[in-house]
Design a protein around this motif. Structure first.
Motif, PDB file in Angstrom:
ATOM      1  N   SER A  99       8.566  -7.170  -7.659  1.00  0.00           N
ATOM      2  CA  SER A  99       7.262  -6.743  -8.104  1.00  0.00           C
ATOM      3  C   SER A  99       6.813  -5.288  -8.139  1.00  0.00           C
ATOM      4  CB  SER A  99       5.959  -7.442  -7.465  1.00  0.00           C
ATOM      5  OG  SER A  99       6.208  -8.856  -7.368  1.00  0.00           O
ATOM      6  N   PRO A 100       7.695  -4.687  -9.198  1.00  0.00           N
ATOM      7  CA  PRO A 100       7.439  -3.054  -9.351  1.00  0.00           C
ATOM      8  C   PRO A 100       6.148  -2.654  -9.405  1.00  0.00           C
ATOM      9  CG  PRO A 100       9.282  -4.137 -10.927  1.00  0.00           C
ATOM     10  CD  PRO A 100       8.437  -5.238 -10.242  1.00  0.00           C
ATOM     11  N   GLY A 101       5.764  -1.806  -8.866  1.00  0.00           N
ATOM     12  CA  GLY A 101       4.403  -1.238  -9.159  1.00  0.00           C
ATOM     13  C   GLY A 101       3.300  -1.814  -7.979  1.00  0.00           C
ATOM     14  N   SER A 102       3.705  -2.651  -7.061  1.00  0.00           N
ATOM     15  CA  SER A 102       2.736  -3.274  -6.220  1.00  0.00           C
ATOM     16  C   SER A 102       2.912  -2.501  -5.060  1.00  0.00           C
ATOM     17  CB  SER A 102       3.172  -4.723  -5.979  1.00  0.00           C
ATOM     18  OG  SER A 102       4.449  -4.898  -5.508  1.00  0.00           O
ATOM     19  N   HIS A 103       1.999  -2.703  -4.046  1.00  0.00           N
ATOM     20  CA  HIS A 103       2.147  -1.948  -2.832  1.00  0.00           C
ATOM     21  C   HIS A 103       1.791  -2.987  -1.818  1.00  0.00           C
ATOM     22  CE1 HIS A 103       1.598   1.293  -5.637  1.00  0.00           C
ATOM     23  NE2 HIS A 103       2.007   1.984  -4.737  1.00  0.00           N
ATOM     24  N   LEU A 104       2.167  -2.879  -0.553  1.00  0.00           N
ATOM     25  CA  LEU A 104       2.130  -3.852   0.672  1.00  0.00           C
ATOM     26  C   LEU A 104       1.416  -3.299   1.761  1.00  0.00           C
ATOM     27  CD1 LEU A 104       5.083  -6.347   0.173  1.00  0.00           C
ATOM     28  CD2 LEU A 104       2.671  -6.523  -0.871  1.00  0.00           C
ATOM     29  N   SER A 105       0.567  -3.836   2.464  1.00  0.00           N
ATOM     30  CA  SER A 105       0.015  -3.564   3.729  1.00  0.00           C
ATOM     31  C   SER A 105       0.924  -4.656   4.737  1.00  0.00           C
ATOM     32  CB  SER A 105      -1.419  -3.538   3.696  1.00  0.00           C
ATOM     33  OG  SER A 105      -1.757  -3.412   5.086  1.00  0.00           O
ATOM     34  N   ILE A 106       1.542  -3.954   5.925  1.00  0.00           N
ATOM     35  CA  ILE A 106       2.231  -4.695   6.478  1.00  0.00           C
ATOM     36  C   ILE A 106       1.761  -4.722   8.317  1.00  0.00           C
ATOM     37  CG2 ILE A 106       4.504  -5.418   7.501  1.00  0.00           C
ATOM     38  CD1 ILE A 106       5.589  -4.349   4.959  1.00  0.00           C
ATOM     39  N   ASN A 107       1.407  -5.676   8.827  1.00  0.00           N
ATOM     40  CA  ASN A 107       0.797  -5.314  10.378  1.00  0.00           C
ATOM     41  C   ASN A 107       2.127  -5.534  11.062  1.00  0.00           C
ATOM     42  OD1 ASN A 107      -2.070  -5.754  10.441  1.00  0.00           O
ATOM     43  ND2 ASN A 107      -1.384  -7.657   9.213  1.00  0.00           N
ATOM     44  N   ILE A 108       2.316  -4.338  11.790  1.00  0.00           N
ATOM     45  CA  ILE A 108       3.259  -4.030  12.871  1.00  0.00           C
ATOM     46  C   ILE A 108       2.653  -3.952  14.110  1.00  0.00           C
ATOM     47  CG2 ILE A 108       5.139  -2.307  13.413  1.00  0.00           C
ATOM     48  CD1 ILE A 108       5.413  -3.724  10.788  1.00  0.00           C
ATOM     49  N   SER A 109       3.679  -4.392  15.187  1.00  0.00           N
ATOM     50  CA  SER A 109       3.369  -4.424  16.553  1.00  0.00           C
ATOM     51  C   SER A 109       3.578  -3.108  17.048  1.00  0.00           C
ATOM     52  CB  SER A 109       4.332  -5.577  17.508  1.00  0.00           C
ATOM     53  OG  SER A 109       5.460  -5.147  17.354  1.00  0.00           O
ATOM     54  N   GLY A 110       3.128  -2.665  18.203  1.00  0.00           N
ATOM     55  CA  GLY A 110       3.495  -1.512  18.890  1.00  0.00           C
ATOM     56  C   GLY A 110       4.735  -1.662  19.524  1.00  0.00           C
ATOM     57  N   SER A 111       5.474  -2.710  19.915  1.00  0.00           N
ATOM     58  CA  SER A 111       6.877  -2.796  20.422  1.00  0.00           C
ATOM     59  C   SER A 111       7.805  -2.246  19.298  1.00  0.00           C
ATOM     60  CB  SER A 111       6.951  -4.029  20.897  1.00  0.00           C
ATOM     61  OG  SER A 111       7.145  -5.055  19.948  1.00  0.00           O
ATOM     62  N   LEU A 150       1.455   5.130  22.911  1.00  0.00           N
ATOM     63  CA  LEU A 150       1.064   6.355  22.217  1.00  0.00           C
ATOM     64  C   LEU A 150       2.144   7.314  21.917  1.00  0.00           C
ATOM     65  CD1 LEU A 150      -1.399   7.477  20.844  1.00  0.00           C
ATOM     66  CD2 LEU A 150      -2.153   8.789  22.869  1.00  0.00           C
ATOM     67  N   ARG A 151       2.758   7.915  22.891  1.00  0.00           N
ATOM     68  CA  ARG A 151       3.863   8.731  22.870  1.00  0.00           C
ATOM     69  C   ARG A 151       4.877   8.332  21.640  1.00  0.00           C
ATOM     70  NH1 ARG A 151       4.118  11.616  28.673  1.00  0.00           N
ATOM     71  NH2 ARG A 151       2.565  13.077  28.132  1.00  0.00           N
ATOM     72  N   GLU A 152       5.477   7.009  22.119  1.00  0.00           N
ATOM     73  CA  GLU A 152       6.463   6.567  21.016  1.00  0.00           C
ATOM     74  C   GLU A 152       5.991   6.536  19.627  1.00  0.00           C
ATOM     75  OE1 GLU A 152       5.630   5.045  24.020  1.00  0.00           O
ATOM     76  OE2 GLU A 152       7.344   5.107  25.312  1.00  0.00           O
ATOM     77  N   ALA A 153       4.613   5.646  19.810  1.00  0.00           N
ATOM     78  CA  ALA A 153       4.216   5.533  18.501  1.00  0.00           C
ATOM     79  C   ALA A 153       3.869   6.630  17.651  1.00  0.00           C
ATOM     80  CB  ALA A 153       2.795   4.882  18.459  1.00  0.00           C
ATOM     81  N   GLU A 154       3.260   7.819  18.202  1.00  0.00           N
ATOM     82  CA  GLU A 154       3.097   8.943  17.571  1.00  0.00           C
ATOM     83  C   GLU A 154       4.356   9.621  17.093  1.00  0.00           C
ATOM     84  OE1 GLU A 154       0.293  12.623  18.882  1.00  0.00           O
ATOM     85  OE2 GLU A 154       1.673  12.057  20.474  1.00  0.00           O
ATOM     86  N   ALA A 155       5.544   9.723  17.825  1.00  0.00           N
ATOM     87  CA  ALA A 155       6.709  10.196  17.225  1.00  0.00           C
ATOM     88  C   ALA A 155       7.199   9.236  16.182  1.00  0.00           C
ATOM     89  CB  ALA A 155       8.013  10.132  18.462  1.00  0.00           C
ATOM     90  N   GLU A 198      -2.619  -1.547  20.068  1.00  0.00           N
ATOM     91  CA  GLU A 198      -1.348  -1.500  20.153  1.00  0.00           C
ATOM     92  C   GLU A 198      -0.588  -0.107  20.219  1.00  0.00           C
ATOM     93  OE1 GLU A 198       1.442  -3.618  20.016  1.00  0.00           O
ATOM     94  OE2 GLU A 198       0.249  -5.568  19.791  1.00  0.00           O
ATOM     95  N   VAL A 199      -1.281   0.820  19.398  1.00  0.00           N
ATOM     96  CA  VAL A 199      -0.826   2.378  19.172  1.00  0.00           C
ATOM     97  C   VAL A 199      -1.318   3.028  20.557  1.00  0.00           C
ATOM     98  CG1 VAL A 199      -1.335   4.634  18.070  1.00  0.00           C
ATOM     99  CG2 VAL A 199      -1.448   2.421  16.927  1.00  0.00           C
ATOM    100  N   ALA A 205      13.376   3.486  19.124  1.00  0.00           N
ATOM    101  CA  ALA A 205      13.945   4.657  18.517  1.00  0.00           C
ATOM    102  C   ALA A 205      14.426   4.501  17.388  1.00  0.00           C
ATOM    103  CB  ALA A 205      14.788   5.425  19.483  1.00  0.00           C
ATOM    104  N   ASP A 206      15.058   3.445  17.012  1.00  0.00           N
ATOM    105  CA  ASP A 206      15.662   3.002  15.677  1.00  0.00           C
ATOM    106  C   ASP A 206      14.911   2.575  14.405  1.00  0.00           C
ATOM    107  OD1 ASP A 206      15.657   0.687  16.747  1.00  0.00           O
ATOM    108  OD2 ASP A 206      17.599   0.067  16.009  1.00  0.00           O
ATOM    109  N   PHE A 207      13.461   2.479  14.857  1.00  0.00           N
ATOM    110  CA  PHE A 207      12.648   1.723  13.873  1.00  0.00           C
ATOM    111  C   PHE A 207      12.507   2.524  12.536  1.00  0.00           C
ATOM    112  CE2 PHE A 207       8.510   0.621  12.003  1.00  0.00           C
ATOM    113  CZ  PHE A 207       8.752  -0.469  11.789  1.00  0.00           C
ATOM    114  N   ALA A 208      12.363   3.781  12.588  1.00  0.00           N
ATOM    115  CA  ALA A 208      12.147   4.478  11.452  1.00  0.00           C
ATOM    116  C   ALA A 208      13.398   4.598  10.657  1.00  0.00           C
ATOM    117  CB  ALA A 208      11.585   5.878  11.807  1.00  0.00           C
ATOM    118  N   ASP A 209      14.339   4.672  11.394  1.00  0.00           N
ATOM    119  CA  ASP A 209      15.955   4.503  10.488  1.00  0.00           C
ATOM    120  C   ASP A 209      16.139   3.149   9.853  1.00  0.00           C
ATOM    121  OD1 ASP A 209      16.331   7.095  11.073  1.00  0.00           O
ATOM    122  OD2 ASP A 209      17.481   6.550  13.054  1.00  0.00           O
ATOM    123  N   PHE A 210      15.663   1.950  10.584  1.00  0.00           N
ATOM    124  CA  PHE A 210      15.687   0.798  10.054  1.00  0.00           C
ATOM    125  C   PHE A 210      14.833   0.707   8.651  1.00  0.00           C
ATOM    126  CE2 PHE A 210      13.228  -3.230   9.785  1.00  0.00           C
ATOM    127  CZ  PHE A 210      14.535  -4.238   9.274  1.00  0.00           C
TER     128      PHE A 210
END
Length: 173
Positions: A101-113, A151-156, A146-147, A118-123
């Protein structure tokens, strides 16, 4: 030569059995495709246009019953330590939907875990690069509890993802 008295322990054993059952069902559902994502439009009050879609999760592993709402199993998933793998499953399916669906945007709920990994952003970045999906098409929703608990990990992780073009929203604020 002794007497033991039985006392109700508040259902701890029953809760453990239920957690194990949900954990097993969710693992199987991720493999066999019975854990499904749905897309709920979020509509502007001005102009009535669709701003984005919120990703919703339903478990449909038992054909004789209606799909199971995540409220029934999310607490068990958190306690069993499966939140991060469930998040990755949902993100992967959501990115596949964005490709279709080109052009669409999604909001995805994510857990604090997930944000504690550390590898979440890279994934996430590798997944989007593989499918040629821009990060501006995704809004990650986090609950403030959750945040705050990570807090420290989530902020990074949030800072790293924000620099890459992702957006964030607080859920249940």
């Amino acid at each position: 030569n002794r007497v033991e008295l039985y006392r109700e322990t508040g259902g701890a054993l029953e809760a453990l059995v239920a957690d194990n059952d949900w954990s097993s069902r969710i693992k199987s559902a991720m493999k066999d495709g019975t854990l499904e994502i749905y897309f709920q439009p979020v509509v502007s009050t001005i102009g009535r246009s669709i701003l984005f879609h919120e990703v919703l999760l339903r478990l449909s592993d038992r054909p004789e019953s209606s799909p199971v709402h995540p409220a029934a199993f999310m607490s068990s998933i958190h306690r069993s330590g499966q939140s991060a793998s469930l998040d990755r499953f949902v993100i992967a399916r959501s990115v596949e939907a964005l490709v279709k669906s080109p052009g669409s945007h999604l909001s995805i709920n994510i857990s604090g875990s997930s944000f504690a990994k550390a590898d979440f952003a890279d994934f996430v970045e590798e997944l989007l690069a593989r499918h040629s999906v821009g990060p501006e098409r995704i809004i990650f929703e986090l609950t403030e509890n959750e945040v705050i608990s990570n807090l420290r990990e989530a902020e990074a992780v949030m800072s790293s993802l924000r620099k890459r073009g992702f957006r964030f929203a607080l859920d249940d604020f």
